[in-house]
Scaffold this motif. Structure first.
Motif, PDB file in Angstrom:
ATOM      1  N   VAL A 328       0.842  -1.207   0.000  1.00  0.00           N
ATOM      2  CA  VAL A 328       0.000   0.000   0.000  1.00  0.00           C
ATOM      3  C   VAL A 328       0.875   1.254   0.000  1.00  0.00           C
ATOM      4  CG1 VAL A 328      -1.844   1.241   1.176  1.00  0.00           C
ATOM      5  CG2 VAL A 328      -1.770  -1.262   1.308  1.00  0.00           C
ATOM      6  N   ILE A 329       1.866   1.264   0.885  1.00  0.00           N
ATOM      7  CA  ILE A 329       2.750   2.432   1.011  1.00  0.00           C
ATOM      8  C   ILE A 329       3.526   2.679  -0.295  1.00  0.00           C
ATOM      9  CG2 ILE A 329       4.908   3.146   2.164  1.00  0.00           C
ATOM     10  CD1 ILE A 329       2.612   3.694   3.930  1.00  0.00           C
ATOM     11  N   SER A 330       3.755   1.613  -1.025  1.00  0.00           N
ATOM     12  CA  SER A 330       4.520   1.764  -2.266  1.00  0.00           C
ATOM     13  C   SER A 330       3.786   2.616  -3.296  1.00  0.00           C
ATOM     14  CB  SER A 330       4.857   0.393  -2.866  1.00  0.00           C
ATOM     15  OG  SER A 330       5.710  -0.276  -1.965  1.00  0.00           O
ATOM     16  N   THR A 331       2.500   2.861  -3.104  1.00  0.00           N
ATOM     17  CA  THR A 331       1.795   3.745  -4.050  1.00  0.00           C
ATOM     18  C   THR A 331       2.420   5.144  -4.038  1.00  0.00           C
ATOM     19  OG1 THR A 331       0.164   4.352  -2.390  1.00  0.00           O
ATOM     20  CG2 THR A 331      -0.455   2.590  -3.890  1.00  0.00           C
ATOM     21  N   PHE A 332       3.114   5.492  -2.944  1.00  0.00           N
ATOM     22  CA  PHE A 332       3.767   6.820  -2.886  1.00  0.00           C
ATOM     23  C   PHE A 332       5.019   6.873  -3.755  1.00  0.00           C
ATOM     24  CE2 PHE A 332       2.120   6.930   1.700  1.00  0.00           C
ATOM     25  CZ  PHE A 332       0.940   7.519   1.310  1.00  0.00           C
ATOM     26  N   ALA A 333       5.603   5.697  -4.012  1.00  0.00           N
ATOM     27  CA  ALA A 333       6.871   5.678  -4.735  1.00  0.00           C
ATOM     28  C   ALA A 333       6.684   5.380  -6.208  1.00  0.00           C
ATOM     29  CB  ALA A 333       7.798   4.632  -4.122  1.00  0.00           C
ATOM     30  N   ALA A 334       5.526   4.831  -6.581  1.00  0.00           N
ATOM     31  CA  ALA A 334       5.309   4.501  -7.979  1.00  0.00           C
ATOM     32  C   ALA A 334       5.568   5.743  -8.818  1.00  0.00           C
ATOM     33  CB  ALA A 334       3.880   4.020  -8.180  1.00  0.00           C
ATOM     34  N   GLY A 337      11.339   7.287 -10.535  1.00  0.00           N
ATOM     35  CA  GLY A 337      12.342   6.447 -11.206  1.00  0.00           C
ATOM     36  C   GLY A 337      11.737   5.190 -11.808  1.00  0.00           C
ATOM     37  N   GLY A 338      10.470   5.174 -12.033  1.00  0.00           N
ATOM     38  CA  GLY A 338       9.871   3.981 -12.634  1.00  0.00           C
ATOM     39  C   GLY A 338       8.538   4.323 -13.235  1.00  0.00           C
ATOM     40  N   SER A 339       7.693   3.311 -13.328  1.00  0.00           N
ATOM     41  CA  SER A 339       6.384   3.594 -13.914  1.00  0.00           C
ATOM     42  C   SER A 339       5.307   3.209 -12.913  1.00  0.00           C
ATOM     43  CB  SER A 339       6.225   2.786 -15.198  1.00  0.00           C
ATOM     44  OG  SER A 339       6.305   1.420 -14.857  1.00  0.00           O
ATOM     45  N   GLY A 340       4.075   3.480 -13.254  1.00  0.00           N
ATOM     46  CA  GLY A 340       2.977   3.085 -12.385  1.00  0.00           C
ATOM     47  C   GLY A 340       2.210   4.286 -11.893  1.00  0.00           C
ATOM     48  N   GLU A 341       1.048   3.985 -11.340  1.00  0.00           N
ATOM     49  CA  GLU A 341       0.160   5.043 -10.865  1.00  0.00           C
ATOM     50  C   GLU A 341       0.649   5.517  -9.515  1.00  0.00           C
ATOM     51  OE1 GLU A 341      -4.640   5.371 -11.168  1.00  0.00           O
ATOM     52  OE2 GLU A 341      -3.731   3.475 -10.608  1.00  0.00           O
ATOM     53  N   ARG A 342       0.846   6.795  -9.377  1.00  0.00           N
ATOM     54  CA  ARG A 342       1.458   7.292  -8.144  1.00  0.00           C
ATOM     55  C   ARG A 342       0.463   8.130  -7.348  1.00  0.00           C
ATOM     56  NH1 ARG A 342       6.424  11.618  -8.196  1.00  0.00           N
ATOM     57  NH2 ARG A 342       6.512  12.000  -5.957  1.00  0.00           N
ATOM     58  N   ALA A 343       0.359   7.842  -6.045  1.00  0.00           N
ATOM     59  CA  ALA A 343      -0.438   8.693  -5.164  1.00  0.00           C
ATOM     60  C   ALA A 343       0.476   9.851  -4.767  1.00  0.00           C
ATOM     61  CB  ALA A 343      -0.881   7.913  -3.941  1.00  0.00           C
ATOM     62  N   TYR A 344       0.135  11.049  -5.210  1.00  0.00           N
ATOM     63  CA  TYR A 344       1.056  12.178  -5.072  1.00  0.00           C
ATOM     64  C   TYR A 344       1.059  12.747  -3.649  1.00  0.00           C
ATOM     65  CZ  TYR A 344       3.734  16.270  -6.141  1.00  0.00           C
ATOM     66  OH  TYR A 344       4.730  17.203  -6.165  1.00  0.00           O
ATOM     67  N   ILE A 345       2.206  12.841  -3.057  1.00  0.00           N
ATOM     68  CA  ILE A 345       2.364  13.563  -1.794  1.00  0.00           C
ATOM     69  C   ILE A 345       3.664  14.356  -1.865  1.00  0.00           C
ATOM     70  CG2 ILE A 345       1.009  12.046  -0.272  1.00  0.00           C
ATOM     71  CD1 ILE A 345       3.635  10.787   0.583  1.00  0.00           C
ATOM     72  N   GLY A 346       3.807  15.354  -1.008  1.00  0.00           N
ATOM     73  CA  GLY A 346       5.024  16.150  -1.073  1.00  0.00           C
ATOM     74  C   GLY A 346       5.310  16.860   0.229  1.00  0.00           C
ATOM     75  N   GLY A 347       6.156  17.869   0.166  1.00  0.00           N
ATOM     76  CA  GLY A 347       6.496  18.633   1.376  1.00  0.00           C
ATOM     77  C   GLY A 347       7.958  19.015   1.381  1.00  0.00           C
ATOM     78  N   THR A 348       8.246  20.309   1.148  1.00  0.00           N
ATOM     79  CA  THR A 348       9.634  20.771   1.061  1.00  0.00           C
ATOM     80  C   THR A 348      10.432  20.418   2.320  1.00  0.00           C
ATOM     81  OG1 THR A 348       8.816  22.605  -0.261  1.00  0.00           O
ATOM     82  CG2 THR A 348      11.049  22.818   0.614  1.00  0.00           C
ATOM     83  N   LEU A 349       9.804  20.594   3.485  1.00  0.00           N
ATOM     84  CA  LEU A 349      10.534  20.366   4.733  1.00  0.00           C
ATOM     85  C   LEU A 349      10.283  18.983   5.338  1.00  0.00           C
ATOM     86  CD1 LEU A 349      10.407  23.768   6.651  1.00  0.00           C
ATOM     87  CD2 LEU A 349      12.094  22.923   5.056  1.00  0.00           C
TER      88      LEU A 349
END
Ligand SMILES: Cc1ncc(COP(=O)(O)O)c(C=O)c1O
Length: 484
Positions: A328-334, A337-349
Protein backbone atom coordinates in the motif's frame (compact mmCIF):
# COMPACT_ATOMS: atom_id res chain seq x y z
CA UNK A 1 -1.33 -8.24 25.43
CA UNK A 2 1.93 -7.62 27.30
CA UNK A 3 0.96 -5.39 30.22
CA UNK A 4 4.56 -4.64 31.16
CA UNK A 5 5.63 -3.43 27.71
CA UNK A 6 2.90 -0.82 27.64
CA UNK A 7 1.94 2.20 29.69
CA UNK A 8 -1.62 0.96 30.20
CA UNK A 9 -1.38 -1.19 33.32
CA UNK A 10 -5.07 -2.08 33.32
CA UNK A 11 -7.60 -1.31 30.62
CA UNK A 12 -10.42 0.84 32.02
CA UNK A 13 -13.88 -0.59 32.60
CA UNK A 14 -15.48 1.00 29.55
CA UNK A 15 -19.04 0.08 30.46
CA UNK A 16 -18.77 1.65 33.91
CA UNK A 17 -17.14 4.78 32.45
CA UNK A 18 -19.84 5.15 29.81
CA UNK A 19 -22.56 4.75 32.43
CA UNK A 20 -20.91 7.48 34.53
CA UNK A 21 -20.58 9.76 31.51
CA UNK A 22 -24.22 9.24 30.52
CA UNK A 23 -25.30 10.15 34.04
CA UNK A 24 -23.02 13.21 34.02
CA UNK A 25 -24.62 14.57 30.85
CA UNK A 26 -28.11 13.83 32.19
CA UNK A 27 -27.59 15.78 35.42
CA UNK A 28 -27.65 19.58 35.69
CA UNK A 29 -24.21 21.15 35.36
CA UNK A 30 -22.16 21.83 38.49
CA UNK A 31 -19.82 24.69 37.57
CA UNK A 32 -17.41 26.50 39.89
CA UNK A 33 -19.20 28.79 42.38
CA UNK A 34 -19.30 32.40 41.17
CA UNK A 35 -17.36 33.96 44.05
CA UNK A 36 -14.66 31.29 43.81
CA UNK A 37 -14.42 31.86 40.05
CA UNK A 38 -13.98 35.57 40.59
CA UNK A 39 -11.04 34.74 42.88
CA UNK A 40 -9.46 32.46 40.25
CA UNK A 41 -9.81 35.16 37.57
CA UNK A 42 -8.22 37.68 39.90
CA UNK A 43 -5.03 35.63 39.70
CA UNK A 44 -4.70 36.36 35.99
CA UNK A 45 -5.23 40.10 36.47
CA UNK A 46 -2.73 40.37 39.31
CA UNK A 47 -0.08 37.76 38.52
CA UNK A 48 -0.09 37.45 34.74
CA UNK A 49 0.31 41.04 33.63
CA UNK A 50 3.07 40.39 31.11
CA UNK A 51 1.08 37.56 29.47
CA UNK A 52 -1.92 39.85 29.26
CA UNK A 53 0.09 42.66 27.69
CA UNK A 54 1.66 40.31 25.15
CA UNK A 55 -1.73 38.88 24.28
CA UNK A 56 -3.25 42.34 23.75
CA UNK A 57 -0.40 43.12 21.36
CA UNK A 58 -0.56 39.70 19.66
CA UNK A 59 -4.25 40.17 18.90
CA UNK A 60 -3.27 42.99 16.55
CA UNK A 61 -1.01 40.75 14.45
CA UNK A 62 -2.16 37.16 14.98
CA UNK A 63 -5.78 36.14 14.34
CA UNK A 64 -7.29 35.44 17.76
CA UNK A 65 -3.94 36.24 19.42
CA UNK A 66 -2.60 32.65 19.24
CA UNK A 67 -1.45 30.52 16.36
CA UNK A 68 -3.30 27.33 17.27
CA UNK A 69 -6.18 26.17 19.43
CA UNK A 70 -4.15 24.37 22.13
CA UNK A 71 -2.66 27.70 23.14
CA UNK A 72 -5.98 29.42 23.59
CA UNK A 73 -6.94 29.59 27.22
CA UNK A 74 -9.56 31.54 29.11
CA UNK A 75 -9.36 34.36 30.22
CA UNK A 76 -6.31 34.93 28.00
CA UNK A 77 -3.43 32.77 26.77
CA UNK A 78 -0.32 32.61 28.95
CA UNK A 79 3.01 33.39 27.32
CA UNK A 80 5.39 30.57 28.25
CA UNK A 81 9.06 31.31 28.60
CA UNK A 82 10.64 28.19 30.00
CA UNK A 83 9.87 24.48 30.02
CA UNK A 84 11.66 21.67 31.79
CA UNK A 85 10.50 18.17 32.67
CA UNK A 86 7.20 18.44 34.51
CA UNK A 87 7.27 22.22 34.77
CA UNK A 88 6.48 25.38 32.80
CA UNK A 89 7.18 29.00 33.64
CA UNK A 90 5.25 31.92 32.16
CA UNK A 91 6.71 35.32 31.30
CA UNK A 92 5.68 36.70 34.70
CA UNK A 93 7.79 33.99 36.35
CA UNK A 94 4.87 31.89 37.62
CA UNK A 95 5.51 28.14 37.73
CA UNK A 96 3.03 25.48 36.59
CA UNK A 97 2.81 21.71 36.56
CA UNK A 98 2.71 20.85 32.87
CA UNK A 99 -0.10 18.37 32.29
CA UNK A 100 -0.50 19.51 28.69
CA UNK A 101 2.92 18.25 27.57
CA UNK A 102 2.50 20.09 24.28
CA UNK A 103 -0.69 18.13 23.59
CA UNK A 104 1.03 14.78 23.96
CA UNK A 105 4.41 14.56 22.18
CA UNK A 106 6.79 14.87 25.11
CA UNK A 107 6.61 11.54 26.94
CA UNK A 108 10.20 12.13 28.14
CA UNK A 109 9.06 15.40 29.74
CA UNK A 110 9.43 18.88 28.30
CA UNK A 111 12.71 20.02 26.84
CA UNK A 112 14.56 16.77 27.59
CA UNK A 113 18.27 17.67 27.68
CA UNK A 114 19.87 14.61 25.99
CA UNK A 115 17.47 15.04 23.07
CA UNK A 116 18.05 18.78 22.80
CA UNK A 117 21.82 18.31 22.81
CA UNK A 118 21.88 15.67 20.07
CA UNK A 119 19.52 17.72 17.89
CA UNK A 120 21.78 20.77 18.34
CA UNK A 121 24.82 18.71 17.33
CA UNK A 122 23.25 17.43 14.09
CA UNK A 123 21.73 20.79 13.18
CA UNK A 124 25.11 22.36 13.91
CA UNK A 125 26.55 20.17 11.15
CA UNK A 126 23.89 20.00 8.46
CA UNK A 127 21.56 22.83 9.36
CA UNK A 128 17.88 22.01 9.75
CA UNK A 129 17.24 21.20 6.10
CA UNK A 130 19.10 20.53 2.86
CA UNK A 131 16.36 19.11 0.67
CA UNK A 132 18.50 15.99 0.20
CA UNK A 133 18.64 12.63 1.90
CA UNK A 134 20.09 12.39 5.42
CA UNK A 135 21.14 9.19 7.20
CA UNK A 136 18.79 9.91 10.12
CA UNK A 137 15.81 9.49 7.77
CA UNK A 138 16.84 5.88 7.29
CA UNK A 139 17.64 5.39 10.99
CA UNK A 140 14.22 6.69 12.04
CA UNK A 141 12.28 4.69 9.43
CA UNK A 142 14.14 1.50 10.43
CA UNK A 143 13.46 2.14 14.10
CA UNK A 144 9.74 2.68 13.53
CA UNK A 145 9.34 -0.45 11.43
CA UNK A 146 11.09 -2.36 14.23
CA UNK A 147 8.76 -1.07 16.95
CA UNK A 148 5.41 -1.03 15.17
CA UNK A 149 4.09 -4.48 14.28
CA UNK A 150 2.06 -3.31 11.26
CA UNK A 151 4.58 -0.93 9.74
CA UNK A 152 6.76 -2.36 6.98
CA UNK A 153 7.63 1.01 5.42
CA UNK A 154 7.39 4.58 6.66
CA UNK A 155 6.87 7.86 4.80
CA UNK A 156 7.74 10.94 6.85
CA UNK A 157 5.60 14.06 6.51
CA UNK A 158 5.14 17.35 8.30
CA UNK A 159 2.18 16.79 10.64
CA UNK A 160 -0.51 14.38 11.74
CA UNK A 161 -2.96 16.15 9.45
CA UNK A 162 -0.71 15.43 6.48
CA UNK A 163 -0.26 11.83 7.61
CA UNK A 164 -4.04 11.34 7.58
CA UNK A 165 -4.36 12.98 4.14
CA UNK A 166 -1.66 10.70 2.76
CA UNK A 167 -3.13 7.56 4.34
CA UNK A 168 -6.53 8.24 2.82
CA UNK A 169 -5.02 8.97 -0.57
CA UNK A 170 -3.02 5.73 -0.47
CA UNK A 171 -6.13 3.78 0.57
CA UNK A 172 -8.16 5.14 -2.33
CA UNK A 173 -5.29 4.65 -4.79
CA UNK A 174 -4.78 1.06 -3.65
CA UNK A 175 -8.40 -0.09 -3.35
CA UNK A 176 -9.89 2.08 -6.13
CA UNK A 177 -12.83 2.59 -3.77
CA UNK A 178 -14.50 5.81 -2.74
CA UNK A 179 -15.71 6.30 0.84
CA UNK A 180 -13.75 6.89 4.04
CA UNK A 181 -15.56 6.10 7.26
CA UNK A 182 -14.50 7.70 10.51
CA UNK A 183 -15.73 7.23 14.04
CA UNK A 184 -17.95 10.18 14.97
CA UNK A 185 -16.34 12.71 17.29
CA UNK A 186 -12.77 11.72 16.40
CA UNK A 187 -10.12 14.27 15.47
CA UNK A 188 -7.99 13.43 12.46
CA UNK A 189 -6.55 16.87 11.75
CA UNK A 190 -7.96 19.72 9.75
CA UNK A 191 -7.80 18.66 6.10
CA UNK A 192 -10.94 19.45 4.08
CA UNK A 193 -12.27 15.91 4.09
CA UNK A 194 -11.70 15.27 7.80
CA UNK A 195 -13.39 18.35 9.29
CA UNK A 196 -16.49 16.25 9.51
CA UNK A 197 -18.27 14.80 12.56
CA UNK A 198 -15.74 16.45 14.85
CA UNK A 199 -15.98 16.56 18.66
CA UNK A 200 -19.64 15.52 18.93
CA UNK A 201 -20.64 12.43 16.93
CA UNK A 202 -23.26 12.99 14.27
CA UNK A 203 -22.41 16.65 13.69
CA UNK A 204 -21.24 16.03 10.10
CA UNK A 205 -20.42 19.36 8.46
CA UNK A 206 -21.20 21.51 11.51
CA UNK A 207 -17.63 22.84 11.64
CA UNK A 208 -16.95 22.75 7.88
CA UNK A 209 -17.00 26.51 7.31
CA UNK A 210 -14.99 27.31 4.20
CA UNK A 211 -15.00 23.72 2.97
CA UNK A 212 -16.93 22.91 -0.22
CA UNK A 213 -19.57 20.18 0.06
CA UNK A 214 -17.74 18.13 -2.55
CA UNK A 215 -14.69 17.86 -0.28
CA UNK A 216 -16.65 15.97 2.38
CA UNK A 217 -19.00 14.12 0.05
CA UNK A 218 -17.02 10.89 0.32
CA UNK A 219 -16.47 11.14 4.09
CA UNK A 220 -18.89 9.39 6.43
CA UNK A 221 -19.07 8.86 10.18
CA UNK A 222 -20.45 6.09 12.36
CA UNK A 223 -21.49 6.30 16.02
CA UNK A 224 -18.54 5.55 18.33
CA UNK A 225 -17.87 1.87 18.89
CA UNK A 226 -21.06 0.82 17.07
CA UNK A 227 -19.93 -1.91 14.68
CA UNK A 228 -23.54 -2.58 13.60
CA UNK A 229 -23.88 1.01 12.36
CA UNK A 230 -20.52 0.74 10.60
CA UNK A 231 -21.53 -2.50 8.87
CA UNK A 232 -24.78 -0.94 7.61
CA UNK A 233 -22.84 1.95 6.04
CA UNK A 234 -20.36 -0.43 4.43
CA UNK A 235 -23.18 -2.50 2.95
CA UNK A 236 -24.78 0.65 1.49
CA UNK A 237 -21.41 1.79 0.14
CA UNK A 238 -21.00 -1.45 -1.83
CA UNK A 239 -23.52 -0.12 -4.31
CA UNK A 240 -22.05 3.37 -4.69
CA UNK A 241 -18.30 3.13 -4.99
CA UNK A 242 -17.25 1.05 -1.98
CA UNK A 243 -15.41 1.80 1.26
CA UNK A 244 -11.73 2.57 0.73
CA UNK A 245 -10.88 2.83 4.43
CA UNK A 246 -12.11 2.98 7.97
CA UNK A 247 -10.05 5.31 10.15
CA UNK A 248 -10.12 5.29 13.95
CA UNK A 249 -8.31 6.72 16.92
CA UNK A 250 -7.63 3.34 18.53
CA UNK A 251 -8.40 4.38 22.12
CA UNK A 252 -11.63 6.09 21.06
CA UNK A 253 -12.54 9.52 19.67
CA UNK A 254 -10.61 12.51 21.05
CA UNK A 255 -7.87 10.42 22.61
CA UNK A 256 -10.34 8.07 24.30
CA UNK A 257 -12.84 10.62 25.55
CA UNK A 258 -15.41 7.98 24.57
CA UNK A 259 -13.25 4.93 25.26
CA UNK A 260 -13.27 1.99 22.87
CA UNK A 261 -13.95 -1.39 24.51
CA UNK A 262 -11.53 -4.30 24.42
CA UNK A 263 -12.27 -6.70 21.59
CA UNK A 264 -13.52 -3.90 19.31
CA UNK A 265 -10.39 -3.72 17.17
CA UNK A 266 -10.29 -7.41 16.26
CA UNK A 267 -13.91 -7.25 15.12
CA UNK A 268 -13.21 -4.04 13.23
CA UNK A 269 -10.32 -5.78 11.47
CA UNK A 270 -12.64 -8.63 10.40
CA UNK A 271 -15.25 -6.19 9.14
CA UNK A 272 -12.70 -4.29 7.02
CA UNK A 273 -11.44 -7.59 5.54
CA UNK A 274 -14.98 -8.69 4.76
CA UNK A 275 -15.63 -5.50 2.77
CA UNK A 276 -12.14 -5.11 1.25
CA UNK A 277 -11.61 -1.80 3.04
CA UNK A 278 -8.27 -0.79 4.52
CA UNK A 279 -8.06 -0.24 8.26
CA UNK A 280 -6.22 2.93 9.31
CA UNK A 281 -5.14 3.47 12.90
CA UNK A 282 -4.55 7.14 13.60
CA UNK A 283 -1.79 6.71 16.17
CA UNK A 284 -0.88 10.40 16.30
CA UNK A 285 -1.54 10.36 20.06
CA UNK A 286 -1.09 6.66 20.90
CA UNK A 287 2.01 6.05 18.73
CA UNK A 288 4.81 5.54 21.27
CA UNK A 289 2.91 7.34 24.07
CA UNK A 290 1.20 4.16 25.25
CA UNK A 291 4.23 2.01 24.36
CA UNK A 292 6.77 1.53 21.62
CA UNK A 293 4.38 -0.77 19.71
CA UNK A 294 1.56 1.77 19.86
CA UNK A 295 -2.09 0.80 20.12
CA UNK A 296 -1.61 -1.86 17.44
CA UNK A 297 0.93 -3.63 19.66
CA UNK A 298 -1.16 -3.19 22.78
CA UNK A 299 -4.40 -4.48 21.22
CA UNK A 300 -2.62 -7.06 19.06
CA UNK A 301 -4.44 -5.97 15.89
CA UNK A 302 -2.66 -4.99 12.67
CA UNK A 303 -4.04 -2.05 10.70
CA UNK A 304 -3.11 -1.71 7.03
CA UNK A 305 -1.94 1.86 7.55
CA UNK A 306 -0.80 3.78 10.61
CA UNK A 307 -0.68 7.55 10.94
CA UNK A 308 2.01 9.16 13.08
CA UNK A 309 2.50 12.63 14.55
CA UNK A 310 3.44 14.19 17.89
CA UNK A 311 5.79 11.65 19.60
CA UNK A 312 7.37 10.65 16.29
CA UNK A 313 9.77 13.59 16.68
CA UNK A 314 9.63 13.84 20.48
CA UNK A 315 8.04 17.28 20.20
CA UNK A 316 10.36 18.76 17.58
CA UNK A 317 8.86 20.37 14.46
CA UNK A 318 7.59 18.54 11.39
CA UNK A 319 6.04 15.64 13.28
CA UNK A 320 4.06 13.41 10.98
CA UNK A 321 4.03 10.43 8.74
CA UNK A 322 2.30 7.32 7.56
CA UNK A 323 3.46 3.74 7.66
CA UNK A 324 2.06 0.34 6.89
CA UNK A 325 1.90 -2.48 4.38
CA UNK A 326 4.65 -2.38 1.80
CA UNK A 327 2.24 -2.88 -1.11
CA UNK A 328 0.00 0.00 0.00
CA UNK A 329 2.75 2.43 1.01
CA UNK A 330 4.52 1.76 -2.27
CA UNK A 331 1.80 3.75 -4.05
CA UNK A 332 3.77 6.82 -2.89
CA UNK A 333 6.87 5.68 -4.73
CA UNK A 334 5.31 4.50 -7.98
CA UNK A 335 6.52 6.74 -10.74
CA UNK A 336 9.68 7.81 -8.89
CA UNK A 337 12.34 6.45 -11.21
CA UNK A 338 9.87 3.98 -12.63
CA UNK A 339 6.38 3.59 -13.91
CA UNK A 340 2.98 3.09 -12.38
CA UNK A 341 0.16 5.04 -10.87
CA UNK A 342 1.46 7.29 -8.14
CA UNK A 343 -0.44 8.69 -5.16
CA UNK A 344 1.06 12.18 -5.07
CA UNK A 345 2.36 13.56 -1.79
CA UNK A 346 5.02 16.15 -1.07
CA UNK A 347 6.50 18.63 1.38
CA UNK A 348 9.63 20.77 1.06
CA UNK A 349 10.53 20.37 4.73
CA UNK A 350 9.26 16.79 5.21
CA UNK A 351 11.86 14.48 6.72
CA UNK A 352 14.62 17.00 7.41
CA UNK A 353 17.73 16.26 9.51
CA UNK A 354 16.27 18.13 12.50
CA UNK A 355 13.01 16.20 12.79
CA UNK A 356 14.58 12.85 11.91
CA UNK A 357 17.40 13.04 14.46
CA UNK A 358 14.88 14.29 17.03
CA UNK A 359 12.59 11.34 16.32
CA UNK A 360 15.41 8.82 16.35
CA UNK A 361 16.87 10.02 19.65
CA UNK A 362 13.47 10.56 21.31
CA UNK A 363 12.27 7.05 20.47
CA UNK A 364 15.51 5.32 21.48
CA UNK A 365 15.53 7.28 24.75
CA UNK A 366 11.88 6.41 25.36
CA UNK A 367 12.66 2.76 24.98
CA UNK A 368 15.87 2.93 27.04
CA UNK A 369 14.22 4.77 29.94
CA UNK A 370 10.84 3.02 29.78
CA UNK A 371 9.23 6.46 29.49
CA UNK A 372 5.80 5.24 28.28
CA UNK A 373 5.55 2.92 31.27
CA UNK A 374 6.72 5.55 33.77
CA UNK A 375 4.33 8.11 32.27
CA UNK A 376 1.56 5.49 32.45
CA UNK A 377 2.25 4.93 36.16
CA UNK A 378 1.97 8.68 36.74
CA UNK A 379 -1.32 8.61 34.82
CA UNK A 380 -2.59 5.77 37.03
CA UNK A 381 -1.71 7.73 40.18
CA UNK A 382 -3.29 10.90 38.86
CA UNK A 383 -6.54 9.20 37.77
CA UNK A 384 -6.85 7.27 41.05
CA UNK A 385 -6.26 10.47 43.03
CA UNK A 386 -8.85 12.37 40.99
CA UNK A 387 -11.38 9.58 41.49
CA UNK A 388 -10.80 9.77 45.26
CA UNK A 389 -11.32 13.55 45.27
CA UNK A 390 -14.51 13.25 43.19
CA UNK A 391 -15.83 10.68 45.65
CA UNK A 392 -14.84 12.70 48.71
CA UNK A 393 -16.53 15.81 47.28
CA UNK A 394 -19.65 13.83 46.21
CA UNK A 395 -19.42 15.10 42.63
CA UNK A 396 -20.85 13.37 39.53
CA UNK A 397 -17.62 14.01 37.58
CA UNK A 398 -15.80 11.13 35.88
CA UNK A 399 -12.03 10.55 35.91
CA UNK A 400 -10.31 7.70 34.09
CA UNK A 401 -7.10 7.00 32.22
CA UNK A 402 -5.62 4.92 29.48
CA UNK A 403 -2.04 5.00 30.73
CA UNK A 404 -0.58 8.48 30.44
CA UNK A 405 -3.76 9.95 28.91
CA UNK A 406 -6.02 11.05 31.74
CA UNK A 407 -9.57 12.33 31.34
CA UNK A 408 -11.35 14.49 33.88
CA UNK A 409 -14.88 15.04 32.67
CA UNK A 410 -16.80 17.70 34.55
CA UNK A 411 -18.90 19.48 31.93
CA UNK A 412 -18.79 16.56 29.47
CA UNK A 413 -19.49 18.88 26.56
CA UNK A 414 -18.08 16.44 24.02
CA UNK A 415 -20.27 13.68 25.41
CA UNK A 416 -23.54 15.38 24.57
CA UNK A 417 -25.69 13.11 22.43
CA UNK A 418 -27.15 14.49 19.21
CA UNK A 419 -29.97 11.97 19.45
CA UNK A 420 -31.34 14.57 21.86
CA UNK A 421 -30.78 17.69 19.72
CA UNK A 422 -32.80 20.05 21.91
CA UNK A 423 -30.60 19.31 24.91
CA UNK A 424 -27.47 19.80 22.79
CA UNK A 425 -28.72 23.17 21.54
CA UNK A 426 -29.71 24.25 25.04
CA UNK A 427 -26.57 23.15 26.85
CA UNK A 428 -23.64 23.18 24.45
CA UNK A 429 -22.65 26.78 25.04
CA UNK A 430 -22.96 26.67 28.82
CA UNK A 431 -21.07 23.39 29.06
CA UNK A 432 -18.30 24.83 26.89
CA UNK A 433 -18.14 27.85 29.16
CA UNK A 434 -17.97 25.63 32.22
CA UNK A 435 -14.98 23.69 30.92
CA UNK A 436 -13.16 26.89 29.97
CA UNK A 437 -13.65 28.11 33.52
CA UNK A 438 -12.42 24.81 34.91
CA UNK A 439 -9.23 25.13 32.82
CA UNK A 440 -8.73 28.71 34.07
CA UNK A 441 -9.25 27.66 37.68
CA UNK A 442 -6.68 24.86 37.36
CA UNK A 443 -4.25 27.28 35.72
CA UNK A 444 -4.68 29.81 38.54
CA UNK A 445 -3.66 27.09 40.99
CA UNK A 446 -0.60 26.19 38.92
CA UNK A 447 -1.76 23.40 36.62
CA UNK A 448 -1.75 23.56 32.83
CA UNK A 449 -4.29 21.14 31.31
CA UNK A 450 -5.66 20.52 27.83
CA UNK A 451 -8.93 22.44 27.76
CA UNK A 452 -9.67 21.74 31.43
CA UNK A 453 -10.50 18.09 30.80
CA UNK A 454 -7.51 16.19 29.45
CA UNK A 455 -4.17 15.64 31.15
CA UNK A 456 -1.06 14.09 29.62
CA UNK A 457 1.57 12.75 31.99
CA UNK A 458 5.25 12.22 31.20
CA UNK A 459 8.26 10.39 32.58
CA UNK A 460 9.09 13.54 34.55
CA UNK A 461 5.94 13.23 36.69
CA UNK A 462 7.27 11.78 39.92
CA UNK A 463 4.90 10.78 42.73
CA UNK A 464 5.68 14.15 44.38
CA UNK A 465 4.65 16.07 41.26
CA UNK A 466 1.41 14.11 40.92
CA UNK A 467 0.59 14.52 44.61
CA UNK A 468 1.18 18.27 44.34
CA UNK A 469 -1.12 18.37 41.31
CA UNK A 470 -3.80 16.42 43.18
CA UNK A 471 -3.73 18.88 46.09
CA UNK A 472 -4.31 21.68 43.57
CA UNK A 473 -7.13 19.82 41.82
CA UNK A 474 -8.73 19.30 45.22
CA UNK A 475 -8.72 23.04 45.90
CA UNK A 476 -10.61 23.73 42.67
CA UNK A 477 -13.02 20.81 42.99
CA UNK A 478 -13.89 21.90 46.54
CA UNK A 479 -15.27 25.13 45.05
CA UNK A 480 -17.66 23.47 42.59
CA UNK A 481 -21.39 24.02 43.19
CA UNK A 482 -22.69 21.25 45.43
CA UNK A 483 -19.22 19.97 46.45
CA UNK A 484 -19.04 18.36 49.90
C1 LIG B 1 -5.65 11.65 16.70
C2 LIG B 1 -5.08 12.83 15.97
N1 LIG B 1 -4.94 12.79 14.65
C3 LIG B 1 -4.43 13.81 13.95
C4 LIG B 1 -4.05 14.96 14.58
C5 LIG B 1 -3.48 16.10 13.77
O1 LIG B 1 -2.12 16.20 13.98
P1 LIG B 1 -1.35 17.61 13.70
O2 LIG B 1 -1.85 18.56 14.73
O3 LIG B 1 0.08 17.27 13.83
O4 LIG B 1 -1.72 18.01 12.32
C6 LIG B 1 -4.17 15.07 15.96
C7 LIG B 1 -3.77 16.31 16.67
O5 LIG B 1 -4.04 16.53 17.82
C8 LIG B 1 -4.72 13.98 16.68
O6 LIG B 1 -4.89 14.05 18.01
Amino acid sequence: MEGQAYGISKYPDVEAINAGLRELTRLPMQPIRREAMAGYLDYFEKKCRRSKELNEEAKKYIPGGVQHNLAFNYPFPLAVEKAEGAWLWDSDGNRYIDLLQAGGPTVLGSNYAPLREKVAEVVGQSGPVTGLFHEYELKLAKLITGYMPAVEMFRMLGSGTEGVMAAIRAARAFTHKKYVLKMGGAYHGWSDQMVYGMHIPGTGRLESTGIPRGATSATQEFFPNDLGALRRKMIANRFRGGTAAVIVEPLGPESGTRPTPLGFHARLRELCDEFGALLIFDEVVTGFRIGMGGAQGYFGVKPDLTVFGKCVTGGYPMAGGVGGRRDVISTFAAGIGGSGERAYIGGTLSANPLSCVAGYVALTEMERTGAPILAGRAGDRLAAGLQAIIKKRCLPFVAFNQGSIVHLESSAVMLLDLRNPLKVMREMKARRRMIEEMGAAFMSQGIVSLAGSRLYTSMADTDEVIDEALAKFDIVLSTVEGAA
